[in-house]
Design a protein around this motif. Structure first.
Motif, mmCIF file in Angstrom:
data_model
loop_
_atom_site.group_PDB
_atom_site.id
_atom_site.type_symbol
_atom_site.label_atom_id
_atom_site.label_comp_id
_atom_site.label_asym_id
_atom_site.label_seq_id
_atom_site.Cartn_x
_atom_site.Cartn_y
_atom_site.Cartn_z
ATOM 1 N N ASN A 228 -3.293 -12.213 12.513
ATOM 2 C CA ASN A 228 -3.004 -11.599 14.618
ATOM 3 C C ASN A 228 -2.615 -10.221 15.046
ATOM 4 O O ASN A 228 -2.412 -10.470 15.826
ATOM 5 N N MET A 229 -3.074 -9.616 14.305
ATOM 6 C CA MET A 229 -3.662 -8.282 14.028
ATOM 7 C C MET A 229 -4.301 -7.733 15.538
ATOM 8 O O MET A 229 -5.479 -8.174 15.563
ATOM 9 N N LYS A 230 -4.035 -6.485 16.400
ATOM 10 C CA LYS A 230 -4.923 -6.570 17.536
ATOM 11 C C LYS A 230 -5.733 -5.001 16.520
ATOM 12 O O LYS A 230 -5.324 -4.985 16.188
ATOM 13 N N ALA B 152 0.832 -1.449 -0.110
ATOM 14 C CA ALA B 152 -0.083 0.210 0.206
ATOM 15 C C ALA B 152 1.020 1.231 -0.006
ATOM 16 O O ALA B 152 0.482 1.827 -0.722
ATOM 17 N N GLU B 153 2.143 1.147 0.852
ATOM 18 C CA GLU B 153 2.721 2.727 0.681
ATOM 19 C C GLU B 153 3.326 2.559 -0.363
ATOM 20 O O GLU B 153 3.971 3.436 -1.058
ATOM 21 N N GLN C 20 -3.739 0.158 10.355
ATOM 22 C CA GLN C 20 -3.244 -0.447 8.745
ATOM 23 C C GLN C 20 -4.874 0.394 7.854
ATOM 24 O O GLN C 20 -4.154 0.375 7.208
ATOM 25 N N HIS C 21 -6.172 -0.284 8.226
ATOM 26 C CA HIS C 21 -6.727 0.536 7.767
ATOM 27 C C HIS C 21 -6.707 1.738 7.276
ATOM 28 O O HIS C 21 -7.407 2.714 6.192
ATOM 29 N N LEU C 22 -6.341 2.641 8.059
ATOM 30 C CA LEU C 22 -6.460 4.017 8.197
ATOM 31 C C LEU C 22 -5.066 3.697 6.415
ATOM 32 O O LEU C 22 -5.507 4.776 5.820
ATOM 33 N N LEU C 23 -4.092 3.763 6.193
ATOM 34 C CA LEU C 23 -2.986 3.261 5.336
ATOM 35 C C LEU C 23 -4.259 3.220 4.086
ATOM 36 O O LEU C 23 -3.558 4.083 3.636
#
Length: 263
Positions: free
Chosen positions: A76-78, A37-38, A85-88
């Motif tokens: 396994n994300m909190k 994404a970056e 991550q969704h903001l990215l």
């Protein structure tokens, strides 16, 4: 060619005025990670600030355009990590949509979930007969978060969009063509050629006029008529005091092809 790990871009076309962004993570059906994404954001920003006149987004994998976010990375994300991550990912979708140049998605194979939302954030869609579209998020306990519910209804109507997002079904290229999602449905082996021809048609026109047309259509779509009239004239006036407008008139009078410079 400028190459990065999962995304690359190159200039194509007769005058190298078209950018082709290639999603290149075939081992994962181009599922995007934070890193990917970056890279997409960086490349889109670079192209948007260049003299490129039209953009293609393609895949190095003919079996999949993009299968969405990489769920293995997310497994396994909190909750906080997921949201960050969704903001990215939101920034990635927005960066594609906000490019000043018209962007054409070129789709073979699967365009699912966030991969389909990449497509929806583009301006035009050229698809092959093998294309498959869908927003299956509801089957995973979530909903589209990159513009799916907001953008799909503008393409195929509210009632059909509700069906697509609430059933989570996957639809063929022929079905997508039938409901008006696509600009062109072509033979899968020919979609790059067809999309490049469309991009060439755009690229030969006055770039400032094209860019203001894109902004005008996007912003006027959901506005009231009186406000839309005022904004349309604002975009129109931006094209008047340009060298390209004068060149267009001269070329017409002189019965020759115009040479637009983007000024």
């Amino acid at each position: 060619m400028k190459r990065m790990a999962y995304v690359e871009w190159k200039r194509v076309g007769r005058e190298a005025a078209i950018a082709e962004i290639i999603l290149n993570r075939p081992e994962a059906r181009n599922a995007f990670t934070s890193e990917m994404a970056e890279q997409i954001i960086s490349i889109c920003q670079e192209i948007s600030n260049s003299d490129i006149r039209a953009v293609l987004i393609t895949s190095s994998n003919e079996k999949s355009f993009c299968s969405g976010a990489d769920l293995k990375e997310r497994n396994n994300m909190k909750e906080t990590e997921w949201k960050n991550q969704h903001l990215l990912f939101q920034k990635m979708f927005n960066t594609i949509q906000e490019m000043k140049q018209p962007v054409i998605s070129v789709v073979n194979g699967y365009a699912l979930a966030g991969g389909f939302e990449i497509v929806l954030n583009c301006d035009m869609i050229v698809a092959g007969e093998t294309a498959k579209f869908g927003l299956p998020e509801v089957t995973r306990g979530i909903m589209p978060g990159g513009g799916g519910t907001r953008l799909l209804s503008k393409r195929i109507g509210v009632h059909r969009a509700k069906e697509w997002v609430c059933t989570g079904k996957i639809y063929s290229g022929e079905e997508a063509e039938r409901v008006g999602l696509l600009n062109v449905l072509a033979k899968s082996a020919e979609i790059n050629k067809v999309a490049l021809e469309m991009a060439e048609q755009i690229a030969k026109n006055a770039p400032l006029a094209v860019q203001n047309c894109k902004k005008s259509v996007d912003q006027l779509f959901s506005m009231g008529n009186e406000d839309a009239k005022e904004l349309e004239i604002l975009f129109y006036n931006r094209c008047l005091n340009t060298e390209d407008r004068l060149e267009g008139v001269r070329a017409f009078v002189e019965k020759r092809e115009p040479h637009f410079v983007g000024k």
